[in-house]
Design a protein around this motif. Structure first.
Motif, PDB file in Angstrom:
ATOM      1  N   ALA A   1       0.842  -1.199   0.000  1.00  0.00           N
ATOM      2  CA  ALA A   1       0.000   0.000   0.000  1.00  0.00           C
ATOM      3  C   ALA A   1       0.878   1.251   0.000  1.00  0.00           C
ATOM      4  O   ALA A   1       0.574   2.230  -0.696  1.00  0.00           O
ATOM      5  CB  ALA A   1      -0.932  -0.003   1.205  1.00  0.00           C
ATOM      6  N   GLY A   2       1.971   1.220   0.755  1.00  0.00           N
ATOM      7  CA  GLY A   2       2.903   2.351   0.760  1.00  0.00           C
ATOM      8  C   GLY A   2       3.555   2.543  -0.596  1.00  0.00           C
ATOM      9  O   GLY A   2       3.679   3.676  -1.087  1.00  0.00           O
ATOM     10  N   GLU A   3       3.981   1.450  -1.211  1.00  0.00           N
ATOM     11  CA  GLU A   3       4.591   1.533  -2.542  1.00  0.00           C
ATOM     12  C   GLU A   3       3.588   2.072  -3.559  1.00  0.00           C
ATOM     13  O   GLU A   3       3.935   2.889  -4.408  1.00  0.00           O
ATOM     14  CB  GLU A   3       5.094   0.160  -2.979  1.00  0.00           C
ATOM     15  CG  GLU A   3       6.316  -0.319  -2.226  1.00  0.00           C
ATOM     16  CD  GLU A   3       6.736  -1.723  -2.626  1.00  0.00           C
ATOM     17  OE1 GLU A   3       6.266  -2.226  -3.675  1.00  0.00           O
ATOM     18  OE2 GLU A   3       7.528  -2.327  -1.892  1.00  0.00           O
ATOM     19  N   ARG A   4       2.345   1.617  -3.462  1.00  0.00           N
ATOM     20  CA  ARG A   4       1.299   2.088  -4.383  1.00  0.00           C
ATOM     21  C   ARG A   4       1.095   3.586  -4.224  1.00  0.00           C
ATOM     22  O   ARG A   4       0.982   4.317  -5.213  1.00  0.00           O
ATOM     23  CB  ARG A   4      -0.005   1.345  -4.100  1.00  0.00           C
ATOM     24  CG  ARG A   4      -1.133   1.775  -5.024  1.00  0.00           C
ATOM     25  CD  ARG A   4      -2.432   1.042  -4.677  1.00  0.00           C
ATOM     26  NE  ARG A   4      -3.483   1.353  -5.600  1.00  0.00           N
ATOM     27  CZ  ARG A   4      -4.305   2.381  -5.484  1.00  0.00           C
ATOM     28  NH1 ARG A   4      -4.186   3.193  -4.453  1.00  0.00           N
ATOM     29  NH2 ARG A   4      -5.235   2.604  -6.380  1.00  0.00           N
ATOM     30  N   SER A   5       1.064   4.048  -2.993  1.00  0.00           N
ATOM     31  CA  SER A   5       0.890   5.474  -2.739  1.00  0.00           C
ATOM     32  C   SER A   5       2.038   6.283  -3.349  1.00  0.00           C
ATOM     33  O   SER A   5       1.816   7.322  -3.975  1.00  0.00           O
ATOM     34  CB  SER A   5       0.820   5.717  -1.233  1.00  0.00           C
ATOM     35  OG  SER A   5       0.718   7.090  -0.963  1.00  0.00           O
ATOM     36  N   GLN A   6       3.260   5.787  -3.184  1.00  0.00           N
ATOM     37  CA  GLN A   6       4.419   6.474  -3.765  1.00  0.00           C
ATOM     38  C   GLN A   6       4.328   6.500  -5.291  1.00  0.00           C
ATOM     39  O   GLN A   6       4.624   7.515  -5.920  1.00  0.00           O
ATOM     40  CB  GLN A   6       5.714   5.800  -3.334  1.00  0.00           C
ATOM     41  CG  GLN A   6       6.055   6.006  -1.874  1.00  0.00           C
ATOM     42  CD  GLN A   6       7.296   5.225  -1.473  1.00  0.00           C
ATOM     43  OE1 GLN A   6       7.784   4.369  -2.211  1.00  0.00           O
ATOM     44  NE2 GLN A   6       7.808   5.498  -0.282  1.00  0.00           N
ATOM     45  N   LEU A   7       3.919   5.377  -5.879  1.00  0.00           N
ATOM     46  CA  LEU A   7       3.806   5.313  -7.339  1.00  0.00           C
ATOM     47  C   LEU A   7       2.720   6.256  -7.853  1.00  0.00           C
ATOM     48  O   LEU A   7       2.896   6.900  -8.900  1.00  0.00           O
ATOM     49  CB  LEU A   7       3.528   3.880  -7.793  1.00  0.00           C
ATOM     50  CG  LEU A   7       4.699   2.915  -7.653  1.00  0.00           C
ATOM     51  CD1 LEU A   7       4.243   1.482  -7.944  1.00  0.00           C
ATOM     52  CD2 LEU A   7       5.844   3.303  -8.576  1.00  0.00           C
ATOM     53  N   LEU A   8       1.615   6.337  -7.132  1.00  0.00           N
ATOM     54  CA  LEU A   8       0.553   7.267  -7.543  1.00  0.00           C
ATOM     55  C   LEU A   8       1.045   8.714  -7.486  1.00  0.00           C
ATOM     56  O   LEU A   8       0.743   9.509  -8.383  1.00  0.00           O
ATOM     57  CB  LEU A   8      -0.686   7.087  -6.662  1.00  0.00           C
ATOM     58  CG  LEU A   8      -1.488   5.809  -6.895  1.00  0.00           C
ATOM     59  CD1 LEU A   8      -2.572   5.659  -5.833  1.00  0.00           C
ATOM     60  CD2 LEU A   8      -2.102   5.809  -8.288  1.00  0.00           C
ATOM     61  N   THR A   9       1.805   9.031  -6.450  1.00  0.00           N
ATOM     62  CA  THR A   9       2.356  10.383  -6.324  1.00  0.00           C
ATOM     63  C   THR A   9       3.324  10.674  -7.466  1.00  0.00           C
ATOM     64  O   THR A   9       3.256  11.743  -8.100  1.00  0.00           O
ATOM     65  CB  THR A   9       3.075  10.543  -4.968  1.00  0.00           C
ATOM     66  OG1 THR A   9       2.112  10.344  -3.922  1.00  0.00           O
ATOM     67  CG2 THR A   9       3.702  11.910  -4.824  1.00  0.00           C
ATOM     68  N   ARG A  10       4.220   9.724  -7.746  1.00  0.00           N
ATOM     69  CA  ARG A  10       5.181   9.919  -8.843  1.00  0.00           C
ATOM     70  C   ARG A  10       4.469  10.019 -10.186  1.00  0.00           C
ATOM     71  O   ARG A  10       4.856  10.825 -11.043  1.00  0.00           O
ATOM     72  CB  ARG A  10       6.183   8.765  -8.857  1.00  0.00           C
ATOM     73  CG  ARG A  10       7.160   8.845  -7.692  1.00  0.00           C
ATOM     74  CD  ARG A  10       8.049   7.637  -7.567  1.00  0.00           C
ATOM     75  NE  ARG A  10       8.718   7.269  -8.806  1.00  0.00           N
ATOM     76  CZ  ARG A  10       9.327   6.115  -8.993  1.00  0.00           C
ATOM     77  NH1 ARG A  10       9.358   5.228  -8.022  1.00  0.00           N
ATOM     78  NH2 ARG A  10       9.910   5.839 -10.138  1.00  0.00           N
ATOM     79  N   ASN A  11       3.414   9.239 -10.368  1.00  0.00           N
ATOM     80  CA  ASN A  11       2.644   9.284 -11.608  1.00  0.00           C
ATOM     81  C   ASN A  11       2.009  10.660 -11.769  1.00  0.00           C
ATOM     82  O   ASN A  11       2.041  11.237 -12.869  1.00  0.00           O
ATOM     83  CB  ASN A  11       1.571   8.189 -11.576  1.00  0.00           C
ATOM     84  CG  ASN A  11       0.882   8.022 -12.901  1.00  0.00           C
ATOM     85  OD1 ASN A  11       0.679   8.972 -13.626  1.00  0.00           O
ATOM     86  ND2 ASN A  11       0.483   6.801 -13.211  1.00  0.00           N
ATOM     87  N   GLU A  12       1.444  11.186 -10.711  1.00  0.00           N
ATOM     88  CA  GLU A  12       0.812  12.512 -10.777  1.00  0.00           C
ATOM     89  C   GLU A  12       1.848  13.598 -11.058  1.00  0.00           C
ATOM     90  O   GLU A  12       1.602  14.520 -11.834  1.00  0.00           O
ATOM     91  CB  GLU A  12       0.061  12.802  -9.474  1.00  0.00           C
ATOM     92  CG  GLU A  12      -0.747  14.070  -9.503  1.00  0.00           C
ATOM     93  CD  GLU A  12      -1.760  14.122 -10.641  1.00  0.00           C
ATOM     94  OE1 GLU A  12      -1.916  15.203 -11.246  1.00  0.00           O
ATOM     95  OE2 GLU A  12      -2.386  13.087 -10.937  1.00  0.00           O
ATOM     96  N   GLN A  13       3.026  13.484 -10.468  1.00  0.00           N
ATOM     97  CA  GLN A  13       4.097  14.450 -10.726  1.00  0.00           C
ATOM     98  C   GLN A  13       4.523  14.385 -12.191  1.00  0.00           C
ATOM     99  O   GLN A  13       4.719  15.419 -12.839  1.00  0.00           O
ATOM    100  CB  GLN A  13       5.293  14.192  -9.816  1.00  0.00           C
ATOM    101  CG  GLN A  13       5.035  14.512  -8.361  1.00  0.00           C
ATOM    102  CD  GLN A  13       6.158  14.033  -7.456  1.00  0.00           C
ATOM    103  OE1 GLN A  13       7.013  13.235  -7.838  1.00  0.00           O
ATOM    104  NE2 GLN A  13       6.143  14.504  -6.211  1.00  0.00           N
ATOM    105  N   ALA A  14       4.665  13.189 -12.721  1.00  0.00           N
ATOM    106  CA  ALA A  14       5.049  13.031 -14.122  1.00  0.00           C
ATOM    107  C   ALA A  14       3.973  13.602 -15.037  1.00  0.00           C
ATOM    108  O   ALA A  14       4.270  14.277 -16.019  1.00  0.00           O
ATOM    109  CB  ALA A  14       5.289  11.552 -14.444  1.00  0.00           C
TER     110      ALA A  14
END
Length: 73
Positions: A42-55
């Motif tokens: 869940a933590g990794e997913r949250s980080q990936l969602l944040t990075r995706n939004e930044q990209a």
């Protein structure tokens, strides 16, 4: 019932209890491990969602700049 029969049944019952206790401990450990894994994922997913939004934001900003450059040329 004979005393040996009662003793044998009690021994089987004790063995069954030990098996169930072992299984319960094993399942509790597995459950703890799965919860830990779930939390990590869940933590990794949250980080990936944040990075995706930044990209996505950076790409949208680049597109806007390119459109702006097109209009000025």
């Amino acid at each position: 019932m004979d005393t040996p029969d009662v003793i044998a049944q009690l021994q089987r019952l004790g063995e069954r209890f030990d098996e169930l206790a072992t299984r319960a401990r094993r399942l509790a450990e597995e459950n703890r491990s799965l919860r830990q894994q779930h939390d990590q994922l869940a933590g990794e997913r949250s980080q990936l969602l944040t990075r995706n939004e930044q990209a996505r934001s950076r790409v949208e900003a680049m597109i806007a700049r390119l459109k702006s450059l097109e209009q000025h040329t």
